[in-house]
Write a protein that holds these residues in place. Structure first.
Motif, short mmCIF file in Angstrom:
data_model
loop_
_atom_site.label_atom_id
_atom_site.label_comp_id
_atom_site.label_asym_id
_atom_site.label_seq_id
_atom_site.Cartn_x
_atom_site.Cartn_y
_atom_site.Cartn_z
N ASP A 37 -14.26 -31.13 -36.81
CA ASP A 37 -15.18 -30.37 -35.97
C ASP A 37 -14.82 -28.89 -35.81
OD1 ASP A 37 -12.88 -30.67 -34.45
OD2 ASP A 37 -13.89 -31.57 -32.73
N CYS A 38 -13.92 -28.37 -36.61
CA CYS A 38 -13.50 -26.98 -36.47
C CYS A 38 -14.62 -26.03 -36.92
CB CYS A 38 -12.24 -26.73 -37.31
SG CYS A 38 -11.49 -25.14 -36.95
N PRO A 39 -14.93 -25.02 -36.09
CA PRO A 39 -15.94 -24.04 -36.50
C PRO A 39 -15.49 -23.30 -37.76
CG PRO A 39 -15.35 -23.78 -34.19
CD PRO A 39 -14.39 -24.75 -34.77
N LYS A 40 -16.46 -22.85 -38.53
CA LYS A 40 -16.17 -22.17 -39.80
C LYS A 40 -15.74 -20.72 -39.61
CE LYS A 40 -17.22 -25.66 -42.35
NZ LYS A 40 -16.14 -26.47 -42.86
N ASN A 41 -15.96 -20.15 -38.41
CA ASN A 41 -15.54 -18.77 -38.18
C ASN A 41 -15.44 -18.53 -36.67
OD1 ASN A 41 -18.18 -17.86 -37.19
ND2 ASN A 41 -18.82 -18.10 -39.31
N ILE A 42 -14.88 -17.40 -36.29
CA ILE A 42 -14.65 -17.09 -34.88
C ILE A 42 -15.96 -16.95 -34.12
CG2 ILE A 42 -14.41 -14.60 -35.18
CD1 ILE A 42 -12.22 -16.71 -32.85
N GLY A 43 -17.01 -16.47 -34.77
CA GLY A 43 -18.31 -16.35 -34.12
C GLY A 43 -18.83 -17.71 -33.67
N ARG A 44 -18.73 -18.69 -34.55
CA ARG A 44 -19.16 -20.04 -34.19
C ARG A 44 -18.26 -20.65 -33.11
NH1 ARG A 44 -21.39 -22.02 -39.55
NH2 ARG A 44 -23.36 -20.88 -39.58
#
Length: 161
Positions: A37-44
């Motif tokens: 479930d880790c977001p693909k980038n800091i924005g997400r």
């Protein structure tokens, strides 16, 4: 090269001068994320609205002096579960394969990633920093912390070129 200390400076005992390229992890990042479930980038990660924290090795806690709540900092961290052999990658969000150095992917020869985050809480005694968001797995090793400085970290205005 080791130089003389200036008044007020402090050194970490037991860290010798390196005789070649080496990393010394200064702590770890505690996040709500795992491989599924880790977001693909800091924005997400920010969109998810889930903060995280940095836990320093207690020996490094004095190095937090001068940081403040609300301040942006750059975290450098070691994506210890990423691939190191991809030279060209085909991420889903781009139209064609790209070279690793044209992407922000954690898969790279040296799996160092960075994020600019905001300090939400700060406990310099315990060596713990609350941060607004992060895009890495829980327990990711921390390489370094640097203050984000507008006068240094903002690229030059392209209109002035």
């Amino acid at each position: 090269m080791v130089g003389e200390l200036r008044p007020g400076e402090m050194v970490l005992a037991g860290i010798a001068e390196p005789d070649g390229p080496r990393l010394h992890f200064i702590g770890s990042i505690r996040s709500p994320w795992g491989p599924e479930d880790c977001p693909k980038n800091i924005g997400r990660a920010r969109e998810a609205g889930m903060g995280a924290r940095v836990e320093l090795d207690p020996a490094f806690a004095p190095a937090l002096a001068g940081l403040t709540v609300g301040q942006p900092v750059i975290l450098l961290y070691w994506m210890d579960r990423a691939r190191r052999d991809l030279l060209v990658q085909a991420p889903r969000h781009v139209e064609a394969p790209r070279g690793t150095f044209a992407l922000r992917s954690p898969n790279r020869p040296n799996t160092i990633s960075q994020a600019t985050v905001r300090i939400t809480t700060l406990d310099p005694v315990q060596g713990v920093i609350g941060i607004d968001a992060i895009d890495c797995f829980d327990g990711t090793p921390l390489v370094d912390i640097k203050p984000w400085l507008e006068t240094v970290d903002m690229p030059p205005d392209s209109a002035a070129d």
